[in-house]
Design an enzyme around this catalytic site. Structure first.
Site, short mmCIF file in Angstrom:
data_model
loop_
_atom_site.label_atom_id
_atom_site.label_comp_id
_atom_site.label_asym_id
_atom_site.label_seq_id
_atom_site.Cartn_x
_atom_site.Cartn_y
_atom_site.Cartn_z
N HIS A 134 0.85 -1.20 0.00
CA HIS A 134 0.00 0.00 0.00
C HIS A 134 0.88 1.24 0.00
O HIS A 134 0.64 2.18 -0.75
CB HIS A 134 -0.92 0.01 1.22
N HIS B 56 3.17 10.48 1.48
CA HIS B 56 4.10 9.93 2.47
C HIS B 56 5.57 10.02 2.05
O HIS B 56 6.43 10.32 2.87
CB HIS B 56 3.73 8.47 2.75
N GLU C 244 0.71 7.81 -2.87
CA GLU C 244 1.57 7.42 -1.75
C GLU C 244 2.89 8.18 -1.77
O GLU C 244 3.42 8.55 -0.72
CB GLU C 244 1.80 5.91 -1.77
#
Length: 222
Positions: A87, A137, A133
């Site tokens: 993920h 992040h 992502e």
């Protein structure tokens, strides 16, 4: 059948994939991410990154719990090819007391080249996921998307994964038995380095924590 297998292998090799998977017949052309246009997104660029959390998703459960209208248009849910996938790799702060206090959306980034998306698709099987992502992040702990995605690949390929299909056929399977199976395969891994979330007997995700030198470290639950 042999032709199909050879085709998939060649596709994987051509795209530099760490493993072989089925690839989309058509790639998305609009997968850029802008957190300011997302209803439930926020930015905490000044939060210090103390460790990383590698988040692995069990694709069959992910697809099972999607609404059917969305599932029918999600590539990884069209076939039974995908198992444990990535993920993301999340920058985490030990000072955080709520989810919103962890590093997130540290800077805006342009859409990644499709060649980069293809390179990592077997590991993270969605173009929009890879882009989001990285921006949500990756920008909080890495200088470039390539550095971020290559680090994920390094951690994911180094992890020895037990036979998930066999384990999850056991209707009495729980997070403790799954942790034990992972620790048996990865002796330096400890129970407090992992967080496993299950919904009933469905495995949802596995989170594994690493320090800034990419060694296992204790996870914080906030």
């Amino acid at each position: 059948m042999i032709f199909v297998i050879l085709f998939l292998i060649l596709c994987g090799i051509c795209n530099g994939a760490p493993n072989v998977c089925r690839l989309p017949p058509r790639w998305k052309t609009n997968y850029d991410f802008d957190y300011s246009k997302q209803q439930h997104e926020w930015a905490t660029p000044n939060s210090k990154t103390d460790y990383y959390m590698l988040v692995l998703s069990w694709s069959p459960s992910f697809c099972k719990h999607l609404p059917s209208t969305k599932r029918n248009h999600t590539f990884q849910c069209q076939y039974d090819d995908f198992g444990l996938v990535v993920h993301g790799l999340w920058a985490q702060s030990r000072r955080a007391r709520t989810l919103r206090q962890h590093p997130r959306n540290c800077r805006n980034s342009e859409a990644l080249p499709l060649t980069t998306i293809k390179r990592h698709f077997c590991m993270m099987p969605d173009e929009s996921l890879i882009q989001a992502e990285w921006e949500k992040h990756g920008t909080c702990g890495f200088r470039t998307a390539e550095e971020y995605l290559n680090t994920i690949e390094k951690l994911f390929t180094a992890l020895k994964i037990p036979d998930m299909q066999q384990l999850l056929r056991d209707k009495r399977m729980d997070q403790y038995k799954l942790k034990k199976a992972f620790i048996e395969k990865n002796p330096s891994l400890r129970s407090n380095n992992m967080i496993i979330y299950m919904k009933g007997t469905d495995l949802i995700d596995i989170k594994i924590c690493y320090d800034l030198k990419l060694k296992y470290t204790n996870c914080q639950r906030k």
